[in-house]
Scaffold this motif. Structure first.
Motif, PDB file in Angstrom:
ATOM      1  N   LEU A 138      -6.691  -7.952   6.534  1.00  0.00           N
ATOM      2  CA  LEU A 138      -5.522  -7.797   5.680  1.00  0.00           C
ATOM      3  C   LEU A 138      -5.766  -8.411   4.312  1.00  0.00           C
ATOM      4  N   SER A 139      -5.063  -7.878   3.312  1.00  0.00           N
ATOM      5  CA  SER A 139      -5.045  -8.486   1.985  1.00  0.00           C
ATOM      6  C   SER A 139      -3.690  -9.151   1.775  1.00  0.00           C
ATOM      7  N   GLU A 140      -3.582  -9.910   0.723  1.00  0.00           N
ATOM      8  CA  GLU A 140      -2.331 -10.596   0.442  1.00  0.00           C
ATOM      9  C   GLU A 140      -1.261  -9.622  -0.039  1.00  0.00           C
ATOM     10  N   ASP A 141      -0.009 -10.053   0.083  1.00  0.00           N
ATOM     11  CA  ASP A 141       1.148  -9.345  -0.481  1.00  0.00           C
ATOM     12  C   ASP A 141       1.313  -7.939   0.086  1.00  0.00           C
ATOM     13  N   LEU A 142       1.160  -7.799   1.403  1.00  0.00           N
ATOM     14  CA  LEU A 142       1.434  -6.502   2.027  1.00  0.00           C
ATOM     15  C   LEU A 142       2.441  -6.685   3.150  1.00  0.00           C
ATOM     16  N   ALA A 143       2.978  -5.562   3.611  1.00  0.00           N
ATOM     17  CA  ALA A 143       3.864  -5.553   4.775  1.00  0.00           C
ATOM     18  C   ALA A 143       3.066  -5.016   5.965  1.00  0.00           C
ATOM     19  N   LEU A 144       3.199  -5.661   7.107  1.00  0.00           N
ATOM     20  CA  LEU A 144       2.466  -5.266   8.312  1.00  0.00           C
ATOM     21  C   LEU A 144       3.427  -4.601   9.295  1.00  0.00           C
ATOM     22  N   LEU A 145       2.999  -3.451   9.833  1.00  0.00           N
ATOM     23  CA  LEU A 145       3.774  -2.731  10.849  1.00  0.00           C
ATOM     24  C   LEU A 145       3.074  -2.839  12.187  1.00  0.00           C
ATOM     25  N   THR A 146       3.840  -3.013  13.253  1.00  0.00           N
ATOM     26  CA  THR A 146       3.256  -3.148  14.586  1.00  0.00           C
ATOM     27  C   THR A 146       4.215  -2.591  15.637  1.00  0.00           C
TER      28      THR A 146
ATOM     29  N   ARG B 106      12.258  -5.239  -0.736  1.00  0.00           N
ATOM     30  CA  ARG B 106      13.673  -4.881  -0.839  1.00  0.00           C
ATOM     31  C   ARG B 106      13.832  -3.404  -1.194  1.00  0.00           C
ATOM     32  N   SER B 107      13.025  -2.916  -2.155  1.00  0.00           N
ATOM     33  CA  SER B 107      13.135  -1.506  -2.539  1.00  0.00           C
ATOM     34  C   SER B 107      12.693  -0.597  -1.406  1.00  0.00           C
ATOM     35  N   LEU B 108      11.725  -1.032  -0.585  1.00  0.00           N
ATOM     36  CA  LEU B 108      11.300  -0.230   0.564  1.00  0.00           C
ATOM     37  C   LEU B 108      12.407  -0.154   1.605  1.00  0.00           C
ATOM     38  N   LEU B 109      13.059  -1.291   1.861  1.00  0.00           N
ATOM     39  CA  LEU B 109      14.148  -1.312   2.854  1.00  0.00           C
ATOM     40  C   LEU B 109      15.348  -0.490   2.393  1.00  0.00           C
ATOM     41  N   ALA B 110      15.466  -0.295   1.077  1.00  0.00           N
ATOM     42  CA  ALA B 110      16.611   0.443   0.551  1.00  0.00           C
ATOM     43  C   ALA B 110      16.452   1.952   0.680  1.00  0.00           C
TER      44      ALA B 110
ATOM     45  N   SER C 285      -0.738  -1.127   9.125  1.00  0.00           N
ATOM     46  CA  SER C 285      -0.284  -1.211  10.523  1.00  0.00           C
ATOM     47  C   SER C 285      -1.418  -1.702  11.408  1.00  0.00           C
ATOM     48  N   SER C 286      -1.067  -2.523  12.396  1.00  0.00           N
ATOM     49  CA  SER C 286      -2.067  -3.049  13.326  1.00  0.00           C
ATOM     50  C   SER C 286      -1.362  -3.688  14.516  1.00  0.00           C
ATOM     51  N   ASP C 287      -1.953  -3.495  15.705  1.00  0.00           N
ATOM     52  CA  ASP C 287      -1.462  -4.152  16.919  1.00  0.00           C
ATOM     53  C   ASP C 287      -2.431  -5.218  17.402  1.00  0.00           C
ATOM     54  N   LEU C 288      -3.359  -5.648  16.552  1.00  0.00           N
ATOM     55  CA  LEU C 288      -4.282  -6.716  16.926  1.00  0.00           C
ATOM     56  C   LEU C 288      -3.538  -8.036  17.038  1.00  0.00           C
TER      57      LEU C 288
ATOM     58  N   TYR D 116      12.260   4.708  15.863  1.00  0.00           N
ATOM     59  CA  TYR D 116      11.309   5.599  16.533  1.00  0.00           C
ATOM     60  C   TYR D 116      11.082   6.890  15.737  1.00  0.00           C
ATOM     61  N   ARG D 117      12.119   7.338  15.056  1.00  0.00           N
ATOM     62  CA  ARG D 117      12.018   8.607  14.329  1.00  0.00           C
ATOM     63  C   ARG D 117      11.165   8.496  13.064  1.00  0.00           C
ATOM     64  N   THR D 118      10.829   7.280  12.643  1.00  0.00           N
ATOM     65  CA  THR D 118      10.080   7.084  11.400  1.00  0.00           C
ATOM     66  C   THR D 118       8.638   6.690  11.708  1.00  0.00           C
ATOM     67  N   PRO D 119       7.687   7.570  11.493  1.00  0.00           N
ATOM     68  CA  PRO D 119       6.273   7.216  11.724  1.00  0.00           C
ATOM     69  C   PRO D 119       5.825   6.137  10.726  1.00  0.00           C
ATOM     70  N   PHE D 120       4.893   5.326  11.198  1.00  0.00           N
ATOM     71  CA  PHE D 120       4.351   4.296  10.306  1.00  0.00           C
ATOM     72  C   PHE D 120       3.745   4.917   9.040  1.00  0.00           C
ATOM     73  N   ILE D 121       3.122   6.079   9.195  1.00  0.00           N
ATOM     74  CA  ILE D 121       2.489   6.724   8.051  1.00  0.00           C
ATOM     75  C   ILE D 121       3.526   7.114   7.002  1.00  0.00           C
ATOM     76  N   ALA D 122       4.761   7.413   7.460  1.00  0.00           N
ATOM     77  CA  ALA D 122       5.822   7.762   6.521  1.00  0.00           C
ATOM     78  C   ALA D 122       6.209   6.548   5.672  1.00  0.00           C
ATOM     79  N   VAL D 123       6.219   5.374   6.296  1.00  0.00           N
ATOM     80  CA  VAL D 123       6.536   4.146   5.558  1.00  0.00           C
ATOM     81  C   VAL D 123       5.448   3.865   4.519  1.00  0.00           C
ATOM     82  N   ALA D 124       4.176   3.981   4.945  1.00  0.00           N
ATOM     83  CA  ALA D 124       3.060   3.730   4.033  1.00  0.00           C
ATOM     84  C   ALA D 124       3.063   4.741   2.886  1.00  0.00           C
TER      85      ALA D 124
END
Length: 505
Positions: free
Chosen positions: A53-61, A10-14, A43-46, A121-129
Motif C-alpha cells: 500500500l501507499s499512503e493516503d489511500l482508502a482500502l476496501l475489503t 468525504r467527496s467519495l462518500l457523497a 482492495s485487499s483481503d490480506l 453488495y450492489r456496488t463492486p469494488f472496481i466501481a468505487v475505484a
C-alpha cells in the motif's frame, strides 16, 4: 486557490450512485479525518496488506482475513497496521463473505480514529475505484483549466499601466491569498492586499528576503513567521537577482507552480525593461548634472519639469551601491512627493534636495551604511560651489554617516586649508624648531606660539609665559634663526602662524 480541490474520502462518500455509508459519525472522528486528499482506492483481503500500500489511500475489503481472528486484539492490530501506513479509510464490502460488519472491527476503527464505511453488495469494488479515478481526472482537468485561465489573466494584467503591480495583484486574487514583491535590496515594493500582512511580519519577511538575496539563492524557499506560511521565489539568475516574489502559502501543486513560474518570467522581463529605462534616465541625469555645474538650471528645469526648490543641498555618496541607492532615492521621491535629483558621477552618486528635505540624506546614509559629504544650502547660481563643498566634506568623512561642509571645515579659512598635504608641509617646516626643543629641552615653539597669539607684543606674551620680556625676545630671535625666517615682517609671522595652526601637535 482553485475551482476544484483534490478528491477526499468525504467527496467519495457523497456519491449517491455508490451508496457508501459511514459507520462512525463524522463528529466522532478526528478533525479533518474525511477531508485529507485521497490519492487512490485499493482492495485487499490480506491480513497485512501494508507492504503493498501507499499512503493516503482508502482500502476496501470483504473481511475474509478475519476468519481466524479471535477477540478485539486481532482487529485492533490490523487497524493499527493500516493507520501506521497512512491509510485514510477502510471500506467493508458486506454480504459478500459475511453479513454486516464485525463489531470488533467497528470498535477498533473507532478507537484508532479510522473512518469505517459500508460498501453495499450492489456496488463492486472496481466501481468505487473507478469513481475515484474519474474524480482525480476531473480535478486534474479543472486544475489545468484554472492554470491556463490564470496565466491568460496574468498576461493581460502585465499589459496594464503599472503592469508589474497589476500582475502581482492578479496573482494574489487567483491564489486567494497575499502576494508581494521585494526589490533587489530586500525592500517591499508591492503588497496585495495591502494590509493583509501585519507590519512586524512584513519586516521579518523582508529580513528573510534580504538573506536570500545576499546568499544569491535561486530556488523557492518556504518559511513560517508568526504561524503564517510563506513561499519566496527569486526573480533573476546567478549574481544578478532583481528581487523576490512572496506568497502567503505553504505549498504549491504543479499547476500552481507553473502559474508562479510565468509570473516570475513576466516580472523578470518587466524589471529588465525598467532597468534599461533606469540606465537611460541615469545617463540623462549625469548630463544634466554637468549642466547644473555651470550654475544654470534652465536645461534641467526644461527636461525634468520640476527640480528641487532653492536653496538646495548637494550630497555625494562614495563607495555606495549606486543602483540600489539611486532606486531607493527615486522611490522616496515618487512615494513622498519630495522634489529631488540623483545622478552618477566620477566622484560618486550625487544627490540634490531642497534644504528643508535634507533629512533624506541622513536616512540614505543610515539605510545603506555609507559615508556621504553634504554641502551648505546654496542657490542654483552657486550649484558648482555646493558640489565642491560636498566633495570636500566627503573627502574628510572617515566613517559612516553624513558630514556637512560646515562641520568639516568650520568657518575658518585655515580649517579649509588643513588638508593632509598641508599638514605634511607644516610639520616639515616646523621640524627644525621641534628638533631643537627636543635636543635642548627648550621652549622655542611654545614661546613663538604665545608671542603670535598676543599679536607679536612682548610684554603680554612674556607675562603669559612667566618670563622676562628680554628672555622672550631672545627666544623669538633664536626661533626665527632656526626656522630661517625674518619674524619682523608680517608675511613671515602670518606664514609661521599658519604652520603652527596646521601642523599636528
Amino acid at each position: 486557490m482553485s475551482p476544484a480541490e483534490h478528491p477526499t474520502l468525504r467527496s467519495l462518500l457523497a456519491r449517491n450512485d455508490l451508496g457508501l455509508a459511514l459507520v462512525s459519525p463524522d463528529d466522532a472522528l478526528p478533525e479533518g479525518a474525511l477531508d485529507r486528499a485521497l490519492r487512490w482506492v485499493h482492495s485487499s483481503d490480506l491480513a497485512d496488506p501494508t507492504p503493498f500500500l501507499s499512503e493516503d489511500l482508502a482500502l476496501l475489503t470483504t473481511g475474509t482475513q478475519f476468519d481466524d481472528v479471535d477477540g478485539i486484539e486481532g482487529y485492533d492490530a490490523y487497524v493499527g497496521r493500516l493507520a501506521a501506513r497512512g491509510v485514510l479509510g477502510l471500506g467493508f464490502g458486506t454480504e459478500v463473505h459475511r453479513t454486516g460488519i464485525p463489531e470488533e472491527l467497528a470498535e477498533a476503527c473507532a478507537a484508532r480514529g479510522m473512518p469505517l464505511f459500508v460498501v453495499p453488495y450492489r456496488t463492486p469494488f472496481i466501481a468505487v475505484a473507478r469513481a475515484h479515478a474519474e474524480a482525480i481526472a476531473a480535478q486534474a482537468y479543472a486544475r489545468r483549466s484554472w492554470a491556463l485561465d490564470a496565466q491568460r489573466a496574468l498576461a493581460l494584467a502585465a499589459l496594464r499601466p503599472r503592469g508589474l503591480d497589476a500582475t502581482i495583484a492578479e496573482l494574489a486574487r487567483r491564489f486567494g491569498t497575499w502576494a508581494g514583491m521585494f526589490d533587489a535590496t530586500g525592500a517591499p515594493q508591492i503588497s496585495h492586499p495591502a494590509d493583509a500582512v501585519a507590519r512586524p511580519t512584513l519586516e521579518s519577511l523582508a529580513e528573510h528576503v534580504t538573506e536570500v538575496l545576499t546568499r544569491g539563492l535561486e530556488a523557492g524557499q518556504s518559511l513560517t513567521i508568526d504561524d503564517a506560511s510563506f513561499m519566496l521565489f527569486t526573480v533573476g539568475r546567478g549574481g544578478h537577482l532583481r528581487g523576490v516574489i512572496a506568497l502567503a502559502i505553504d505549498a504549491l501543486d504543479p499547476e500552481a507552480r507553473s502559474v508562479v513560474t510565468s509570473v516570475i518570467a513576466m516580472a523578470g522581463l518587466a524589471l529588465e525593461q525598467s532597468e534599461q529605462l533606469t540606465r537611460s534616465r541615469r545617463r540623462l541625469h549625469t548630463q544634466l548634472l554637468a549642466s547644473l555645474q555651470t550654475d544654470d538650471p534652465a536645461l534641467a528645469r526644461r527636461v525634468l519639469g520640476a527640480i528641487p526648490p532653492a536653496p538646495v543641498v548637494v550630497a555625494i555618496a562614495a563607495d555606495a551601491p549606486a543602483g540600489p541607492l539611486a532606486d531607493w532615492w527615486e522611490r522616496r521621491r515618487a512615494d513622498d512627493g519630495v522634489a529631488s535629483f540623483v545622478a552618477e558621477s566620477a566622484d560618486g552618486l550625487v544627490m540634490c534636495v531642497s534644504s528643508g528635505d535634507e533629512a533624506l540624506i541622513d536616512e540614505a546614509a543610515l539605510r545603506f551604511g555609507i559615508r556621504i559629504g553634504a554641502s551648505a544650502p546654496e542657490s542654483y547660481a552657486a550649484f558648482s560651489r555646493a558640489h565642491a563643498q560636498a566633495l570636500a566634506a566627503l573627502r574628510r568623512q572617515t566613517g559612516q554617516g553624513v558630514l556637512r561642509y560646515a562641520d568639516a571645515v568650520g568657518t575658518s579659512i585655515l580649517g579649509a586649508l588643513a588638508t593632509d598635504e598641508a599638514r605634511l608641509v607644516a610639520e616639515s617646516r616646523l621640524a627644525p624648531l621641534r628638533d631643537h626643543d627636543a635636543a635642548t629641552g627648550g621652549a622655542l615653539e611654545l614661546s613663538l606660539r604665545t608671542w603670535l597669539e598676543h599679536d607679536a607684543r612682548a610684554e603680554p606674551a612674556a607675562a603669559a609665559l612667566g618670563v622676562h620680556r628680554h628672555t622672550l625676545r631672545s627666544r623669538i630671535a633664536q626661533a626665527g634663526a632656526v626656522l630661517g625666517v625674518d619674524l619682523s615682517s608680517f608675511p613671515a609671522r602670518a606664514e609661521v602662524w599658519t604652520l603652527l595652526q596646521t601642523a599636528r601637535d
